[in-house]
Design an enzyme around this catalytic site. Structure first.
Site, PDB file in Angstrom:
ATOM      1  N   GLY A 197       5.880  20.555  18.964  1.00  0.00           N
ATOM      2  CA  GLY A 197       4.899  19.483  18.801  1.00  0.00           C
ATOM      3  C   GLY A 197       3.470  20.016  18.779  1.00  0.00           C
ATOM      4  N   GLU A 251       0.304  22.263  27.422  1.00  0.00           N
ATOM      5  CA  GLU A 251       1.533  22.004  28.194  1.00  0.00           C
ATOM      6  C   GLU A 251       1.727  23.077  29.258  1.00  0.00           C
ATOM      7  OE1 GLU A 251       4.154  19.722  24.755  1.00  0.00           O
ATOM      8  OE2 GLU A 251       4.450  21.852  25.055  1.00  0.00           O
ATOM      9  N   ASP A 280      12.109  22.559  23.535  1.00  0.00           N
ATOM     10  CA  ASP A 280      12.849  22.772  22.277  1.00  0.00           C
ATOM     11  C   ASP A 280      14.149  23.515  22.534  1.00  0.00           C
ATOM     12  OD1 ASP A 280      10.855  21.551  20.677  1.00  0.00           O
ATOM     13  OD2 ASP A 280       9.620  23.320  21.044  1.00  0.00           O
TER      14      ASP A 280
HETATM   15  C1  5RP Z   1       5.582  19.806  22.181  1.00  0.00           C
HETATM   16  C2  5RP Z   1       6.778  20.298  22.901  1.00  0.00           C
HETATM   17  C3  5RP Z   1       7.862  19.314  23.145  1.00  0.00           C
HETATM   18  O1  5RP Z   1       8.044  19.167  24.503  1.00  0.00           O
HETATM   19  C4  5RP Z   1       9.134  19.806  22.514  1.00  0.00           C
HETATM   20  O2  5RP Z   1       8.868  20.029  21.161  1.00  0.00           O
HETATM   21  C5  5RP Z   1      10.252  18.782  22.672  1.00  0.00           C
HETATM   22  O3  5RP Z   1       9.983  17.655  21.922  1.00  0.00           O
HETATM   23  P1  5RP Z   1      11.034  16.508  21.691  1.00  0.00           P
HETATM   24  O4  5RP Z   1      11.227  15.837  23.004  1.00  0.00           O
HETATM   25  O5  5RP Z   1      10.390  15.617  20.646  1.00  0.00           O
HETATM   26  O6  5RP Z   1      12.288  17.134  21.165  1.00  0.00           O
HETATM   27  O7  5RP Z   1       6.890  21.422  23.313  1.00  0.00           O
HETATM   28  O8  5RP Z   1       4.649  20.836  21.985  1.00  0.00           O
END
Ligand code: 5RP
Length: 225
Positions: free
Chosen positions: A98, A104, A85
């Protein structure tokens, strides 16, 4: 335009996956393109095994025919590819929009290298421009939030579109902390928040990012070592 950039950096990351590797699959809209590209490569003969950081990514990989490893029989990965993010010049990150931050972080820390795939909008000078997701257990969550707020970490419990509380795959809640201004001491914030009973983990990721693939809006792709 944005989707094209995500697709291009996802494909770039898939080029870093070699024959026989054990690969960690991230979660999110950018990781989606990486997984799709990996599926295409596997159809053309690349042989890998994977672990996924979320049910979504698992389902995508299984549907595409990627053989999956058993998380409890696996202690290391060759490569883990995921979005972020926010990422600062020291490659410190905020993740978890997400909702998959705990899994992760586990996969990232099992991996020899985490490849981060982001478009230009994710580059920040200081973390905390947007929210910091924090996973907390439902038990006594009122008290956990009280502790957080007493320390000055104000935010909101994440809700789904239907108004119900968002539940992670670990059956927990997410509290999205909004900083009044970006933080200059993310390690200290992480420590303070992690020390509160009831907190599982924060979305801060330190010392985990390896190469960072950045997609710029003019179409340029840069790999930062
Ligand atoms: C999910 C995450 C994602 O990696 C992060 O939100 C980036 O997502 P996007 O590629 O849709 O911008 O940490 O938990």
């Amino acid at each position: 335009m944005h989707e094209e950039i995500k697709k291009a950096i996802g494909e770039h990351a898939a080029d870093l996956v070699h024959q026989g590797m054990h690969v960690g699959l991230g979660t999110g809209s950018t990781a989606f393109y990486f997984i799709q590209s990996l599926i295409e490569k596997c159809k053309k003969g690349l042989k890998v095994k994977a672990l996924a950081s979320s049910q979504r990514s698992y389902d995508q990989a299984i549907k595409g025919g990627i053989p999956m490893l058993d998380i409890n029989q696996t202690t290391s990965l060759d490569i883990y590819v995921d979005g972020a993010d926010e990422i600062d010049p020291l490659k410190r990150m905020i993740k978890g929009k997400g909702g998959a931050l705990v899994k992760e972080k586990i996969l990232a820390s099992m991996s020899r290298e985490m490849i981060v795939i982001v478009d230009q909008s994710k580059l920040v000078d200081h973390l905390g421009k947007d929210v910091l997701p924090v996973e907390i257990i439902p038990y006594a969550y009122g008290s956990t939030l009280h502790h957080l707020e007493k320390l000055g970490y104000k935010g909101t419990l994440r809700k789904k579109d239907d108004g119900n509380l968002y539940i992670t795959e670990n059956h927990n809640y997410i509290y999205d902390i909004a900083f009044s201004s970006p933080t200059l001491h993310p390690e200290k914030d992480h420590e303070m928040i992690r020390n509160i009973p009831g907190v599982v983990d924060t979305g801060f990721f330190f010392h985990l990012a390896g190469r960072v693939i950045v997609g710029f809006f003019d179409g340029q792709i840069v790999i930062r070592p």
